[in-house]
Design an enzyme around this catalytic site. Structure first.
Site, PDB file in Angstrom:
ATOM      1  CE  LYS A  66      11.832  10.850  -2.264  1.00  6.90           C
ATOM      2  NZ  LYS A  66      11.736  11.416  -0.960  1.00  6.90           N
ATOM      3  CE  LYS A  90       9.136   0.921   1.890  1.00  2.65           C
ATOM      4  NZ  LYS A  90       8.447   1.720   2.870  1.00  2.65           N
ATOM      5  CE  LYS A 102      11.197   6.085   7.304  1.00  6.46           C
ATOM      6  NZ  LYS A 102      10.315   5.503   6.170  1.00  6.46           N
ATOM      7  CB  SER A 359       8.456  10.361  -3.152  1.00  2.00           C
ATOM      8  OG  SER A 359       7.902  11.052  -1.976  1.00  2.00           O
TER       9      SER A 359
HETATM   10  P1  NAD Z   1       0.659   9.006  10.754  1.00  2.00           P
HETATM   11  O1  NAD Z   1       1.210   9.533  12.116  1.00  2.00           O
HETATM   12  O2  NAD Z   1       0.035   9.834   9.907  1.00  2.00           O
HETATM   13  O3  NAD Z   1      -0.492   7.973  11.321  1.00  2.00           O
HETATM   14  C1  NAD Z   1      -0.276   6.761  12.358  1.00  2.00           C
HETATM   15  C2  NAD Z   1      -1.544   6.607  13.018  1.00  2.00           C
HETATM   16  O4  NAD Z   1      -1.357   5.534  13.820  1.00  2.00           O
HETATM   17  C3  NAD Z   1      -1.795   7.992  14.040  1.00  2.00           C
HETATM   18  O5  NAD Z   1      -2.994   8.478  13.864  1.00  2.00           O
HETATM   19  C4  NAD Z   1      -1.452   6.985  15.224  1.00  2.00           C
HETATM   20  O6  NAD Z   1      -2.310   7.898  16.364  1.00  2.00           O
HETATM   21  C5  NAD Z   1      -1.956   5.761  15.140  1.00  2.00           C
HETATM   22  N1  NAD Z   1      -1.511   4.809  16.159  1.00  2.00           N
HETATM   23  C6  NAD Z   1       0.015   4.546  16.612  1.00  2.00           C
HETATM   24  N2  NAD Z   1      -0.114   3.677  17.565  1.00  2.00           N
HETATM   25  C7  NAD Z   1      -1.328   3.063  17.518  1.00  2.00           C
HETATM   26  C8  NAD Z   1      -1.602   1.933  18.122  1.00  2.00           C
HETATM   27  N3  NAD Z   1      -0.986   1.191  18.865  1.00  2.00           N
HETATM   28  N4  NAD Z   1      -3.082   1.563  17.755  1.00  2.00           N
HETATM   29  C9  NAD Z   1      -3.721   2.131  16.798  1.00  2.00           C
HETATM   30  N5  NAD Z   1      -3.280   3.258  16.074  1.00  2.00           N
HETATM   31  C10 NAD Z   1      -2.069   3.652  16.511  1.00  2.00           C
HETATM   32  O7  NAD Z   1       1.788   8.027  10.190  1.00  2.00           O
HETATM   33  P2  NAD Z   1       1.755   7.431   8.616  1.00  2.00           P
HETATM   34  O8  NAD Z   1       2.619   8.331   7.781  1.00  2.00           O
HETATM   35  O9  NAD Z   1       0.289   7.025   8.310  1.00  2.00           O
HETATM   36  O10 NAD Z   1       2.565   5.991   8.868  1.00  2.00           O
HETATM   37  C11 NAD Z   1       2.166   4.907   9.538  1.00  2.00           C
HETATM   38  C12 NAD Z   1       2.925   3.617   8.935  1.00  2.00           C
HETATM   39  O11 NAD Z   1       3.069   3.803   7.615  1.00  2.00           O
HETATM   40  C13 NAD Z   1       4.549   4.005   9.616  1.00  2.00           C
HETATM   41  O12 NAD Z   1       4.741   2.709   9.776  1.00  2.00           O
HETATM   42  C14 NAD Z   1       5.271   4.451   8.306  1.00  2.00           C
HETATM   43  O13 NAD Z   1       6.757   4.246   8.385  1.00  2.00           O
HETATM   44  C15 NAD Z   1       4.598   3.717   7.104  1.00  2.00           C
HETATM   45  N6  NAD Z   1       4.653   4.494   6.203  1.00  2.00           N
HETATM   46  C16 NAD Z   1       4.408   5.753   5.740  1.00  2.00           C
HETATM   47  C17 NAD Z   1       4.613   6.322   4.534  1.00  2.00           C
HETATM   48  C18 NAD Z   1       3.996   7.712   4.414  1.00  2.00           C
HETATM   49  O14 NAD Z   1       3.914   8.113   3.031  1.00  2.00           O
HETATM   50  N7  NAD Z   1       3.510   8.339   5.207  1.00  2.00           N
HETATM   51  C19 NAD Z   1       4.983   5.511   3.412  1.00  2.00           C
HETATM   52  C20 NAD Z   1       5.343   4.353   3.638  1.00  2.00           C
HETATM   53  C21 NAD Z   1       5.217   3.887   5.080  1.00  2.00           C
END
Ligand code: NAD
Length: 468
Positions: A66, A90, A102, A359
């Site tokens: 996953k 995790k 991933k 999930s």
């Molecule tokens: P997302 O695409 O919804 O949001 C990320 C945001 O960060 C975007 O709005 C982007 O413009 C902004 N961003 C990018 N670079 C930046 C910078 N240098 N400074 C400021 N803002 C910046 O992505 P997400 O799903 O929120 O994921 C964010 C992080 O969380 C990633 O590392 C991802 O692996 C992790 N994550 C996400 C999930 C999930 O369920 N979506 C689960 C676990 C971990």
């Protein structure tokens, strides 16, 4: 080796030394089992574009594997390997029965129309099906950076069309819209999990005292990097349910500050309308988007991408607590500096595990083909009503209709999802905290989290044996 993968493996090694497990077993746990690199053509504006993409299955000690799918120009094989590796630990930490995986597609989604993104997503799914890298019992993707419910819906539809008669097809991917087999509460889940993790840590009086902070999340000054899925829900829930003050938010285009607190929900609406967070009423803009990382605050929540706090800016970090909502926001070198400075880090593999937890609930819902709460809600309500009526008749005190409705409300799907998520984040926190506090050699929470994961993954391998 990329900084990110190197950092994940260096952190692993630090914990592995304390685990007492045999070297061969540790090597097997550390290795990425399957790496699938693909290139495929997609027609964009009449021209043929070659898209680079990946799916990595880090460990099949539990099946299915996953992990999310990332759309970003920065995607490369080692980044996806690092992210898949983190997923194994995790899943073990929050006790969901999956191995880690991933996916990544090396595109910048902003540069494509929705139709083009659909074509890319569907073709990527076909490639995964061709190599048996997707399926409800094989490997189950979810959203990550640059993807969301829309892309998950396209994946599910492509899979269903190609696997006619597969009764569990909906369970081939999670994070879908609720109307397409998704679950209520998945969208907010990672951010909500970040809130529970922060709240639990802040409730520890001794640790807060050591940092010069009062116990409790209420009133804490929080800075957030990234107002995407994870950052926006983490910030708004910390604000609304925890009573924290969100004093700074950074996005790609810049960083805004308001010491009195930023109304996060209003900012999300403002961003939707204006395509920027800059100029949000009541805030000032700092010179650089990076300022969020070094701002004076109690808690910093990096929720954008990996390797944001590095050797060149770690020394300037002023936050007392960093909650890793993003995966790998702190490099291993930077972490050494932060630990010396006394910064408390809540590690990614626990802090952002709320997404995979919910999930898991979605996958269970898809396999059982029934919404949570559908069978028991009315029965529960009737039992509570009998109890309330008994209290009313024995005490002679009338209970109003409104009070009765409140007291006898049976649990809906969203209530059950939030309750399951909260329970998971609290019990995983306690497991990690106990390891951290019961061994003087375990000097930080990340090592404790790794040790917790290693104990669980190794016990699977030891119990199953390894095929001769
Ligand atoms: P997302 O695409 O919804 O949001 C990320 C945001 O960060 C975007 O709005 C982007 O413009 C902004 N961003 C990018 N670079 C930046 C910078 N240098 N400074 C400021 N803002 C910046 O992505 P997400 O799903 O929120 O994921 C964010 C992080 O969380 C990633 O590392 C991802 O692996 C992790 N994550 C996400 C999930 C999930 O369920 N979506 C689960 C676990 C971990």
């Amino acid at each position: 080796m990329s900084n990110f993968l190197e950092s994940v493996n260096r952190n692993f090694d630090r914990a592995a030394k304390l685990s007492g497990l045999p070297e061969g077993l540790l090597n097997q746990i550390k290795t990425c089992n399957s790496v699938y690199r693909m290139s495929f053509p997609v027609k964009i504006n009449g021209d043929i574009e070659i898209i680079e993409a990946y799916r990595v299955q880090h460990s099949q000690h539990r099946n299915p594997t996953k992990g999310g799918i990332r759309f970003s120009q920065k995607v490369d094989q080692e980044e996806v390997m690092a992210l898949a590796t983190l997923m194994t630990y995790k899943c073990a930490i929050v006790d969901v029965p999956f191995g880690g995986a991933k996916g990544g597609v090396a595109i910048s989604p902003r540069e494509y129309t929705p139709e083009q993104l659909e074509a890319i997503t569907r073709r990527y799914t076909v490639e995964l099906i061709r190599k048996n890298f997707i399926g409800p019992g094989i490997d189950v993707p979810a959203p990550d950076y640059g993807t969301g419910a829309r892309e998950m819906s396209w994946i599910m539809d492509t899979f269903s069309q190609m696997k006619v008669g597969e009764i569990n097809a909906m369970g081939c991917v999670t994070g879908k819209p609720v109307t397409q087999g998704g679950i209520r509460g998945r969208e907010e889940a990672t951010g909500r999990g970040v809130y529970y993790a922060t709240r639990e840590m802040c409730s520890k009086e001794e640790d807060m005292k050591a940092l010069g902070l009062t116990p409790g999340i209420k009133g804490k000054r929080i800075a957030v990097q990234g107002l995407g899925n994870v950052g926006s829900f983490a910030a708004s829930i910390c604000q609304e349910e925890g009573g924290a003050k969100i004093i700074c938010i950074a996005e790609y285009e810049g960083c805004i500050v308001n010491e009195d607190g930023i109304d996060v929900k209003a900012l999300v609406e403002y961003k939707k309308q204006n395509k920027t967070i800059l100029g949000f009423p009541g805030t000032t803009t700092t010179p650089s988007r990076k300022d969020v990382l070094t701002l004076d605050c109690d808690i910093l929540i990096p929720a954008a991408l990996e390797s944001q706090i590095r050797i060149d800016n770690a020394d300037q970090v002023k936050a007392k607590i960093i909650v890793e909502a993003a995966n790998g926001p702190i490099t291993a070198d930077a972490e050494e500096i932060l630990i010396k400075k006394g910064v408390l880090i809540i590690p990614d593999m626990y802090a952002n595990a709320g997404g995979v937890t919910v999930s898991y609930f979605e996958w269970l819902k898809n396999l059982s083909h029934v919404r949570f709460g559908r069978l028991q809600k009315r029965n529960e309500q009737a039992a509570l009503m009998r109890l309330v009526n008994l209290v009313e008749s024995t005490t002679g005190q009338p209970i109003s209709e409104a009070q009765k409705n409140f007291l006898t409300k049976g649990a809906d799907e969203i209530d059950l999802v939030r309750s399951g998520l909260e329970e998971t984040m609290i019990s995983s926190f306690n497991q990690i905290y106990d390891i951290w506090k019961s061994d003087d050699n375990v000097t930080d929470m990340r090592t404790a989290a790794f040790l917790n994961a290693l104990k669980k993954v190794s016990s699977d391998y030891l119990a199953m044996g390894i095929f001769p």
